[in-house]
Design an enzyme around this catalytic site. Structure first.
Site, PDB file in Angstrom:
ATOM      1  N   HIS A  12       0.885  -1.170   0.000  1.00  0.00           N
ATOM      2  CA  HIS A  12       0.000   0.000   0.000  1.00  0.00           C
ATOM      3  C   HIS A  12       0.927   1.226   0.000  1.00  0.00           C
ATOM      4  O   HIS A  12       2.082   1.148   0.439  1.00  0.00           O
ATOM      5  CB  HIS A  12      -0.937  -0.039   1.208  1.00  0.00           C
ATOM      6  CG  HIS A  12      -2.023  -1.075   1.051  1.00  0.00           C
ATOM      7  ND1 HIS A  12      -3.311  -0.748   0.705  1.00  0.00           N
ATOM      8  CD2 HIS A  12      -1.998  -2.431   1.147  1.00  0.00           C
ATOM      9  CE1 HIS A  12      -4.038  -1.858   0.613  1.00  0.00           C
ATOM     10  NE2 HIS A  12      -3.261  -2.903   0.884  1.00  0.00           N
TER      11      HIS A  12
ATOM     12  N   CYS B 221      -8.123  -0.941   3.396  1.00  0.00           N
ATOM     13  CA  CYS B 221      -8.670  -2.109   4.067  1.00  0.00           C
ATOM     14  C   CYS B 221      -9.669  -1.606   5.091  1.00  0.00           C
ATOM     15  O   CYS B 221      -9.326  -0.777   5.924  1.00  0.00           O
ATOM     16  CB  CYS B 221      -7.579  -2.940   4.744  1.00  0.00           C
ATOM     17  SG  CYS B 221      -8.273  -4.321   5.667  1.00  0.00           S
TER      18      CYS B 221
HETATM   19  P1  HMG Z   1     -17.513 -14.443  12.529  1.00  0.00           P
HETATM   20  O1  HMG Z   1     -18.500 -13.433  12.908  1.00  0.00           O
HETATM   21  O2  HMG Z   1     -16.550 -14.936  13.558  1.00  0.00           O
HETATM   22  O3  HMG Z   1     -18.234 -15.667  11.789  1.00  0.00           O
HETATM   23  O4  HMG Z   1     -16.687 -13.838  11.308  1.00  0.00           O
HETATM   24  P2  HMG Z   1     -18.664 -17.087  12.360  1.00  0.00           P
HETATM   25  O5  HMG Z   1     -17.687 -18.104  11.860  1.00  0.00           O
HETATM   26  O6  HMG Z   1     -18.915 -16.994  13.833  1.00  0.00           O
HETATM   27  O7  HMG Z   1     -20.072 -17.277  11.616  1.00  0.00           O
HETATM   28  C1  HMG Z   1     -21.151 -16.380  11.889  1.00  0.00           C
HETATM   29  C2  HMG Z   1     -22.168 -16.443  10.766  1.00  0.00           C
HETATM   30  O8  HMG Z   1     -21.572 -15.963   9.569  1.00  0.00           O
HETATM   31  C3  HMG Z   1     -22.662 -17.849  10.451  1.00  0.00           C
HETATM   32  O9  HMG Z   1     -24.026 -17.718  10.069  1.00  0.00           O
HETATM   33  C4  HMG Z   1     -21.878 -18.252   9.259  1.00  0.00           C
HETATM   34  O10 HMG Z   1     -22.502 -19.188   8.403  1.00  0.00           O
HETATM   35  C5  HMG Z   1     -21.727 -16.927   8.533  1.00  0.00           C
HETATM   36  P3  HMG Z   1     -25.204 -18.183  11.055  1.00  0.00           P
HETATM   37  O11 HMG Z   1     -24.928 -19.632  11.307  1.00  0.00           O
HETATM   38  O12 HMG Z   1     -25.023 -17.328  12.276  1.00  0.00           O
HETATM   39  O13 HMG Z   1     -26.438 -17.852  10.250  1.00  0.00           O
HETATM   40  N1  HMG Z   1     -20.511 -16.931   7.712  1.00  0.00           N
HETATM   41  C6  HMG Z   1     -20.476 -16.627   6.405  1.00  0.00           C
HETATM   42  N2  HMG Z   1     -21.416 -16.226   5.533  1.00  0.00           N
HETATM   43  C7  HMG Z   1     -21.025 -16.033   4.252  1.00  0.00           C
HETATM   44  N3  HMG Z   1     -19.759 -16.201   3.835  1.00  0.00           N
HETATM   45  C8  HMG Z   1     -18.786 -16.576   4.664  1.00  0.00           C
HETATM   46  C9  HMG Z   1     -19.149 -16.802   6.023  1.00  0.00           C
HETATM   47  N4  HMG Z   1     -18.430 -17.183   7.087  1.00  0.00           N
HETATM   48  C10 HMG Z   1     -19.272 -17.265   8.105  1.00  0.00           C
HETATM   49  N5  HMG Z   1     -17.542 -16.761   4.223  1.00  0.00           N
HETATM   50  C11 HMG Z   1     -15.412 -14.159   9.289  1.00  0.00           C
HETATM   51  C12 HMG Z   1     -15.599 -14.559  10.743  1.00  0.00           C
HETATM   52  C13 HMG Z   1     -14.096 -14.726   8.828  1.00  0.00           C
HETATM   53  C14 HMG Z   1     -16.562 -14.768   8.488  1.00  0.00           C
HETATM   54  C15 HMG Z   1     -15.445 -12.611   9.177  1.00  0.00           C
HETATM   55  O14 HMG Z   1     -14.516 -12.096  10.072  1.00  0.00           O
HETATM   56  C16 HMG Z   1     -15.141 -12.092   7.800  1.00  0.00           C
HETATM   57  O15 HMG Z   1     -15.898 -12.317   6.850  1.00  0.00           O
HETATM   58  N6  HMG Z   1     -14.026 -11.354   7.642  1.00  0.00           N
HETATM   59  C17 HMG Z   1     -13.593 -10.824   6.348  1.00  0.00           C
HETATM   60  C18 HMG Z   1     -12.858  -9.517   6.520  1.00  0.00           C
HETATM   61  C19 HMG Z   1     -12.320  -9.053   5.184  1.00  0.00           C
HETATM   62  O16 HMG Z   1     -12.766  -9.474   4.126  1.00  0.00           O
HETATM   63  N7  HMG Z   1     -11.338  -8.134   5.230  1.00  0.00           N
HETATM   64  C20 HMG Z   1     -10.717  -7.589   4.046  1.00  0.00           C
HETATM   65  C21 HMG Z   1      -9.834  -8.560   3.323  1.00  0.00           C
HETATM   66  S1  HMG Z   1      -8.211  -8.684   4.053  1.00  0.00           S
HETATM   67  C22 HMG Z   1      -7.294  -7.396   3.309  1.00  0.00           C
HETATM   68  O17 HMG Z   1      -7.862  -6.539   2.668  1.00  0.00           O
HETATM   69  C23 HMG Z   1      -5.806  -7.412   3.431  1.00  0.00           C
HETATM   70  C24 HMG Z   1      -5.111  -7.815   2.132  1.00  0.00           C
HETATM   71  O18 HMG Z   1      -5.414  -6.911   1.086  1.00  0.00           O
HETATM   72  C25 HMG Z   1      -3.585  -7.877   2.325  1.00  0.00           C
HETATM   73  C26 HMG Z   1      -3.001  -6.621   3.008  1.00  0.00           C
HETATM   74  O19 HMG Z   1      -3.188  -5.507   2.480  1.00  0.00           O
HETATM   75  O20 HMG Z   1      -2.405  -6.817   4.055  1.00  0.00           O
HETATM   76  C27 HMG Z   1      -5.564  -9.217   1.665  1.00  0.00           C
HETATM   77 MG    MG Z   2      -4.412  -4.969   0.804  1.00  0.00          MG
END
Ligand code: HMG
Ligand code: MG
Length: 308
Positions: A216, A247
């Site tokens: 970044h 992010c």
């Molecule tokens: P959580 O709240 O701990 O989820 O989030 P959970 O495992 O307790 O599940 C809760 C509910 O969410 C459940 O539904 C699951 O089915 C549902 P319920 O049974 O309650 O009805 N669920 C989902 N639904 C759809 N799709 C899924 C999913 N997973 C669970 N995949 C979780 C944990 C990982 C899901 C959440 O924290 C999350 O989605 N985080 C994503 C954050 C993100 O995308 N951040 C940006 C990307 S990283 C980045 O940008 C950095 C990078 O560019 C590199 C850099 O720059 O360093 C890559």
């Molecule tokens: Mg990134």
């Protein structure tokens, strides 16, 4: 005029992240058809690895909640363009596989604070969450990228020790990731730090050929850092068209290295990318109009100005 580079690779693979890392951080939710057109335009500009979207929880990243609608709209590109998608867990993998994804990325953190804020897990718990994802993907011959965030500094924890980064990187690779992308999530890296981390990873058995760099540009160091990585033998560079990005779970993160800035430098060095800079700049200018603000990329601004 291109000046052939000494001690640098002849070719670089650009891993374009604008449609994912870029758009996930926009305040406005971009309509699905506009995203699909963006991906097609990026492909038309010659990009061959285009991260399309994320199969994460829609409440965590509402900007990408249309992954199910978007992914089929870009499938016509799948024969010529790699279209990786982010998946954090088995639920995400199932969603991606149901739509025919062939490349996925899990995304870990070198620090506890970011693991907790981004994934609601400790570092150990997040690696445990990725384990069955990577195992299943490998069984299905799906290519797996392992992102590692906060490789240089963390907004809550400060500078991140190289040993700590190497430790988590090794664990990600040991899960079976095909490649590792080193994330400078908040853009604090400098070239000496990049060299030191790459050297330490090499000593730990992670070769430059398995590494991508993901800078970044918060402090304007992304190009210098990229140059240092190229000198070290890295040939995969992440970038975002027009410098879109950030992010949502690290507020101090600004946009990624702009793909245009990268291509301008690589063209000048005589390093092949396959990208047509004119078409790419036109794409970012078009996207900037959709987003209602100018691109932060100096190259986009310079070339757009020249054309008008
Ligand atoms: P959580 O709240 O701990 O989820 O989030 P959970 O495992 O307790 O599940 C809760 C509910 O969410 C459940 O539904 C699951 O089915 C549902 P319920 O049974 O309650 O009805 N669920 C989902 N639904 C759809 N799709 C899924 C999913 N997973 C669970 N995949 C979780 C944990 C990982 C899901 C959440 O924290 C999350 O989605 N985080 C994503 C954050 C993100 O995308 N951040 C940006 C990307 S990283 C980045 O940008 C950095 C990078 O560019 C590199 C850099 O720059 O360093 C890559
Ligand atoms: Mg990134």
């Amino acid at each position: 005029m291109a000046v052939p580079a000494e001690g640098l690779p002849a070719r670089v693979r650009i891993h374009e992240v604008g449609a994912r890392d870029g758009l996930q951080n926009e305040k406005t939710v971009v309509p699905t058809e506009v995203k699909a057109e963006f991906v097609h335009r990026l492909a038309g500009a010659g990009l061959r690895t285009i991260e399309a979207t994320s199969f994460v929880h829609p409440k965590w990243v509402p900007q990408l909640a249309d992954a199910e609608q978007l992914f089929p709209l870009v499938q016509d590109l799948a024969d010529t363009v790699a279209l990786p998608v982010l998946v954090p867990n088995e639920r995400g993998l199932d969603r991606a596989l149901a739509l025919g994804a062939r490349r996925i990325a899990v995304f870990g953190s070198a620090t506890e604070t970011f693991a907790s804020r981004n994934l609601n897990r400790t570092v150990d718990e997040s690696l445990a969450m990725f384990e069955p994802v990577v195992a299943k993907a490998r069984t299905d011959r799906i290519h797996v990228r392992g992102y590692l965030s906060m490789c240089f500094g963390d907004p809550w924890e400060g500078p991140v020790p190289i040993r700590q980064v190497v430790g988590v990187a090794k664990r990600l690779m040991d899960l079976g990731c095909d490649e590792l992308s080193l994330g400078d999530t908040i853009g604090v890296a400098t070239p000496g730090h990049v060299r030191a981390l790459l050297a330490a990873l090499g000593e730990a058995g992670v070769p430059a050929s398995a590494i991508g760099v993901h800078f970044h540009d918060t402090y304007g160091q992304a190009l210098a850092n990229t140059y240092a990585a190229l000198q070290h033998g890295v040939t995969t560079v992440d970038a975002s068209a027009g410098g879109l990005g950030g992010c949502p779970y690290a507020k101090s993160a600004t946009g990624n290295l702009a793909t245009e800035d990268l291509v301008w430098m690589l063209d000048g060095l005589g390093i092949e990318t396959g990208v047509d800079l004119g078409r790419l700049t036109a794409t970012s200018a078009w996207m900037a109009e959709r987003l209602g603000r100018p691109s932060p990329s100096r190259t986009v601004r310079a070339l757009s100005h020249k054309e008008s």
